[in-house]
Design a protein around this motif. Structure first.
Motif, PDB file in Angstrom:
ATOM      1  N   LEU A 108      46.214 -20.428 -47.316  1.00 23.01           N
ATOM      2  CA  LEU A 108      46.711 -20.402 -48.123  1.00 23.01           C
ATOM      3  C   LEU A 108      47.994 -19.931 -48.102  1.00 23.01           C
ATOM      4  CD1 LEU A 108      45.492 -21.627 -51.146  1.00 23.01           C
ATOM      5  CD2 LEU A 108      46.714 -23.097 -49.533  1.00 23.01           C
ATOM      6  N   ILE A 109      47.401 -18.617 -47.620  1.00 21.48           N
ATOM      7  CA  ILE A 109      48.217 -16.944 -47.586  1.00 21.48           C
ATOM      8  C   ILE A 109      49.774 -17.109 -46.520  1.00 21.48           C
ATOM      9  CG2 ILE A 109      48.672 -14.823 -47.134  1.00 21.48           C
ATOM     10  CD1 ILE A 109      46.271 -14.895 -47.122  1.00 21.48           C
ATOM     11  N   GLY A 110      50.784 -18.144 -47.249  1.00 22.05           N
ATOM     12  CA  GLY A 110      52.498 -18.031 -45.863  1.00 22.05           C
ATOM     13  C   GLY A 110      52.406 -19.201 -46.080  1.00 22.05           C
ATOM     14  N   LYS A 111      51.305 -19.822 -46.320  1.00 22.81           N
ATOM     15  CA  LYS A 111      51.766 -21.223 -46.244  1.00 22.81           C
ATOM     16  C   LYS A 111      52.561 -21.960 -47.475  1.00 22.81           C
ATOM     17  CE  LYS A 111      48.897 -20.412 -42.968  1.00 22.81           C
ATOM     18  NZ  LYS A 111      49.315 -20.108 -41.468  1.00 22.81           N
ATOM     19  N   ILE A 112      53.778 -21.941 -47.589  1.00 27.34           N
ATOM     20  CA  ILE A 112      54.806 -22.095 -47.971  1.00 27.34           C
ATOM     21  C   ILE A 112      56.123 -23.305 -46.584  1.00 27.34           C
ATOM     22  CG2 ILE A 112      56.237 -20.805 -47.349  1.00 27.34           C
ATOM     23  CD1 ILE A 112      58.172 -21.799 -49.767  1.00 27.34           C
ATOM     24  N   GLU A 113      55.898 -24.568 -47.377  1.00 29.51           N
ATOM     25  CA  GLU A 113      56.314 -25.480 -46.154  1.00 29.51           C
ATOM     26  C   GLU A 113      57.618 -25.832 -46.741  1.00 29.51           C
ATOM     27  OE1 GLU A 113      53.598 -29.248 -45.826  1.00 29.51           O
ATOM     28  OE2 GLU A 113      52.088 -28.359 -45.823  1.00 29.51           O
ATOM     29  N   LEU A 114      58.989 -25.271 -45.760  1.00 19.41           N
ATOM     30  CA  LEU A 114      59.995 -25.589 -46.149  1.00 19.41           C
ATOM     31  C   LEU A 114      61.004 -26.489 -46.000  1.00 19.41           C
ATOM     32  CD1 LEU A 114      60.229 -21.535 -44.780  1.00 19.41           C
ATOM     33  CD2 LEU A 114      59.855 -22.137 -46.999  1.00 19.41           C
ATOM     34  N   GLU A 115      60.301 -27.679 -45.014  1.00 21.06           N
ATOM     35  CA  GLU A 115      61.257 -28.516 -44.689  1.00 21.06           C
ATOM     36  C   GLU A 115      60.053 -29.787 -45.292  1.00 21.06           C
ATOM     37  OE1 GLU A 115      62.926 -28.306 -40.853  1.00 21.06           O
ATOM     38  OE2 GLU A 115      63.149 -26.602 -41.113  1.00 21.06           O
TER      39      GLU A 115
END
Length: 115
Positions: A108-115
């Protein structure tokens, strides 16, 4: 990453600070969006471990900071409200991980989905 932000409030009738010490700290849920943004920006700039701190009231708040890039999360204010805040947050994180087929926090670490 962050926690309490220095703040100030002025009584407009007396034109004096509302806080006896002129400035004081603001913390808790109000600062979480600021902290999430800071975690995200720092994670983009470095691979150093980041501890998210400020406004974590439950497991979902912790997961949000982890997705932004935090490798660990601190819970503060929630502990004053409920002595079971930590175990409840941990349980909520576990349930989230199970429901999303996630085996380790590292996924999960840093796994933001920007698109």
């Amino acid at each position: 990453m962050a926690n309490t932000f220095l703040a100030m409030s002025i009584d407009i009738e007396t034109r004096k600070p509302k806080i006896g010490n002129i400035m004081g700290g603001i913390s808790g849920p109000a600062v979480k969006p600021l902290v999430v943004r800071l975690i995200f920006q720092v994670h983009q700039a470095t691979k150093l471990p980041i501890i998210g701190s400020g406004g974590v009231m439950n497991g979902r708040d912790a997961i949000e900071m982890i997705l932004a890039g935090a490798t660990a999360v601190q819970v503060g204010t929630a502990n004053f409200i409920s002595p079971t805040a930590m175990p409840e947050a941990i349980d909520e994180i576990r349930r989230y991980m199970v429901s999303h087929n996630i085996e380790t926090i590292a996924e999960l670490i840093g796994k933001i989905e920007l698109e």
